[in-house]
Design a protein around this motif. Structure first.
Motif: not given
Length: 123
Positions: A20, A24, A27-28, A90, A94, A100
């Motif tokens: 995961q 991420k 995609t970032n 996560n 994250a 995050e």
């Protein structure tokens, strides 16, 4: 649960969580996108060639193998709830890697998950 069984289950959880995080990161690197008829191929190609996404998919494949081995040794009613430990991994990863927010509400949820996994593992 013996040590090898626990290792298989926790390795599966860790690989899944790592997958995961890698997805991420990939995609970032691509940035915000919308899939439309006009850009589905270029965006799909950019995503498919991102090293973190390739690594994330590889982690998924390995995690399935490790998970199947773990399930051959542990009841699914014990193993499956262990996947929720991935939420904890996560959430902290994250926060650390992507900045995050780790709010009090999330921390309370993490505490509840830990209590639940502990109760299930002891049953």
């Amino acid at each position: 649960m013996n040590p090898l069984s626990l290792f298989c289950i926790l390795a599966g959880v860790t690989l899944n969580a790592g997958a995961q995080l890698l997805l991420k990161a990939g995609t970032n690197a691509v940035g915000h996108f919308e899939f439309t008829r006009a850009n589905i191929l270029p965006i799909g190609f950019r995503l498919a060639t991102q090293p973190p996404i390739i690594g994330g998919l590889a982690c998924y494949v390995i995690s399935v193998v490790v998970w199947v081995v773990g399930l051959s040794r542990v009841d699914v009613s014990i193993a499956y709830p262990m996947l929720s430990l991935g939420y904890i991994v996560n959430a902290f990863a994250a926060w650390y890697l992507f900045g995050e927010v780790l709010s009090m509400q999330k921390l309370i949820g993490i505490g509840i998950i830990l209590i639940g996994v502990f109760v299930l593992a002891r049953s």
